[in-house]
Design an enzyme around this catalytic site. Structure first.
Site, PDB file in Angstrom:
ATOM      1  N   PHE A 234       0.800  -0.955   0.266  1.00  0.00           N
ATOM      2  CA  PHE A 234      -0.197   0.155  -0.178  1.00  0.00           C
ATOM      3  C   PHE A 234       0.806   1.474  -0.078  1.00  0.00           C
ATOM      4  O   PHE A 234       1.576   1.399   1.014  1.00  0.00           O
ATOM      5  CB  PHE A 234      -1.379   0.002   1.664  1.00  0.00           C
ATOM      6  CG  PHE A 234      -1.993   1.327   1.227  1.00  0.00           C
ATOM      7  CD1 PHE A 234      -3.159   0.585   0.404  1.00  0.00           C
ATOM      8  CD2 PHE A 234      -1.455   2.101   1.538  1.00  0.00           C
ATOM      9  CE1 PHE A 234      -4.248   2.371   0.273  1.00  0.00           C
ATOM     10  CE2 PHE A 234      -2.329   3.285   1.436  1.00  0.00           C
ATOM     11  CZ  PHE A 234      -3.236   3.318   0.847  1.00  0.00           C
TER      12      PHE A 234
ATOM     13  N   ASP B  13       9.206   2.004   1.757  1.00  0.00           N
ATOM     14  CA  ASP B  13       8.619   3.599   1.773  1.00  0.00           C
ATOM     15  C   ASP B  13       7.995   3.170   3.271  1.00  0.00           C
ATOM     16  O   ASP B  13       7.212   2.315   3.745  1.00  0.00           O
ATOM     17  CB  ASP B  13       6.722   3.070   1.231  1.00  0.00           C
ATOM     18  CG  ASP B  13       5.669   3.640   1.518  1.00  0.00           C
ATOM     19  OD1 ASP B  13       5.803   4.542   2.512  1.00  0.00           O
ATOM     20  OD2 ASP B  13       4.370   3.435   1.133  1.00  0.00           O
TER      21      ASP B  13
ATOM     22  N   LYS C 166       2.719   9.840   7.624  1.00  0.00           N
ATOM     23  CA  LYS C 166       2.022   9.726   9.668  1.00  0.00           C
ATOM     24  C   LYS C 166       2.958  10.220  11.080  1.00  0.00           C
ATOM     25  O   LYS C 166       2.234  11.732  11.018  1.00  0.00           O
ATOM     26  CB  LYS C 166       2.128   8.037   9.094  1.00  0.00           C
ATOM     27  CG  LYS C 166       0.834   7.665   8.546  1.00  0.00           C
ATOM     28  CD  LYS C 166       0.429   5.710   8.639  1.00  0.00           C
ATOM     29  CE  LYS C 166      -0.893   6.325   7.621  1.00  0.00           C
ATOM     30  NZ  LYS C 166      -0.263   5.254   6.597  1.00  0.00           N
TER      31      LYS C 166
END
Ligand SMILES: *Cc1c(COP(=O)(O)O)cnc(C)c1O
Length: 399
Positions: free
Chosen positions: A135, A220, A249
């Protein structure tokens, strides 16, 4: 259902399948809904509220910077952006930073950087090898890099140049590498894909292959970065330095900010190649600086490692006692509890009734990703609630 939830269905796109809770306040690991009910928040804004809700360091940085300068654009220099970039590079293996506003944008930036690098340094190579179940965000290109067909299905034609291989399979990466390949893009631990932890040697082997093939390794770390797995960045535990890394995040502890970091040898962006109006704005970078400084100065990653071991022991004991639990996996404060069937949605609902917010990362798995400042008592309380929920589900199957 209360008024806000009813109104939401009239005014907003139906993009989200939300839990029936309207949160109005948060403090640390605790949140309160509009009915005054208190919950332990083990979702934490999808692993973004790293220091807990409304941490004093975050509130102070926000309030102070809001009264000084909020936005100026990148047409000029601003101070907090430079300070945060310096702190990030001094505490990682990277030399340069580009700031954006989210994880997907960070991935977009990393992909553009890799393509420009391929054009200049690898004879026009542009293809990026990605993992199934990965993702990377929801913009069209980040979505294409991701490994879930169902998210992509409505949006064809997709941008070309992405190849997918199974995660945790270095031979598949070797096989997929060709003259057109410019990079490999991976999450160190797949978060949204279900907290999939690779074998210990995987990232090191991928790193060695990228060196041998002369291609870039992009990690990532939007979800795994900023202390989540028990080191400031997950790559540090796996002994594999990437060439490029994405963050978002946890970096802002709830304030939107993303970043692309790169080593000098592949930092090929020149003036005009990339940009963002809000990226690196003084407000968000001030908060990012306050968050990162607090995390480093207080050895939050070390605390996460210890708390993670505590949580792991508790979860393994759950797995031993409950036939419904088939596996627990994770690292630091990012864990999944795999259930024997598509029971995660029910488990989430029952946890909510008991005052615990958890996430059904897959139909068959619960995910826990509390703020990094969670206490052992709060971890124990959450496990106790899950324990009770599992007992309830086992005694009265609610499929
Ligand atoms: C959440 C996530 C993203 C996307 O971040 P957004 O801020 O939602 O765009 C990208 N990569 C990973 C690994 C993520 O977990």
């Amino acid at each position: 259902m209360n008024d806000w939830q009813e109104m939401e269905s009239h005014y907003l796109f139906a993009t989200y399948k939300r839990q029936p809770v309207t949160l109005v306040r948060g403090q640390g690991v605790r949140v309160w809904d509009d009915q005054g009910r208190e919950y332990l928040d083990f979702v934490g804004g999808i692993a973004s509220v790293s220091l807990g809700h409304c941490h004093p360091a975050v509130v102070a940085a926000l309030a102070e910077q809001a009264g000084v300068l909020i936005q100026a654009s990148n047409w000029v220099y601003t101070v907090p952006q430079v300070r945060l970039a310096q702190l990030l590079t001094e505490n990682s293996c990277f030399d340069r930073v580009f700031f954006c506003n989210s994880g997907a944008e960070a991935v977009e930036g990393a992909i553009k950087l890799a393509r420009k690098w391929g054009r200049e340094k690898r004879d026009g190579a542009y293809e990026i090898i990605c993992a199934l179940n990965a993702f990377h965000g929801r913009t069209l290109t980040a979505l294409t890099a991701g490994g879930t067909e169902k998210y992509k299905a409505p949006y064809h034609p997709l941008p070309p140049g992405f190849v997918h291989v199974p995660f945790n399979d270095v031979a598949a990466i070797r096989q997929a590498t060709g003259a057109k390949t410019c990079a490999v893009l991976l999450e160190p631990i797949q978060g949204e894909g279900g907290v999939n932890v690779p074998g210990d040697g995987y990232l090191r082997q991928v790193r060695a292959w990228c060196d041998q093939a002369g291609i870039l390794l992009i990690l990532d770390e939007v979800q795994t970065g900023i202390g989540r797995t028990g080191s400031l960045f997950a790559y540090q535990q796996y002994g594999a330095e990437p060439d490029v890394m994405t963050l978002a995040k946890g970096l802002g502890s709830g304030v939107p900010i993303g970043a692309v970091l790169a080593k000098e040898h592949c930092a090929v962006f020149a003036p005009g190649d990339h940009g963002s109006t809000f990226g690196g704005n003084p407000l968000c970078t001030s908060v990012g600086y306050a968050v990162l400084k607090y995390i480093i100065d207080n050895d939050i990653p070390g605390q996460v490692a210890r708390k993670g071991q505590h949580l792991e022991r508790r979860l393994r004991s759950l797995a031993d006692r409950h036939p419904l639990v088939t596996e627990v996996r994770g690292r630091g404060l990012l864990w999944a509890i795999e259930l024997d069937g598509e029971l995660a949605e029910t488990a989430v609902r029952l946890c909510l009734e008991e005052g615990l917010i958890a996430n059904n990362v897959k139909p068959t798995a619960l995910r826990l990703m509390p703020p990094l400042v969670v206490s052992e008592e709060e971890l124990d309380r959450a496990v106790e609630i899950i324990d009770g929920v599992l007992t309830k589900m086992e005694s009265a199957p609610q499929r």
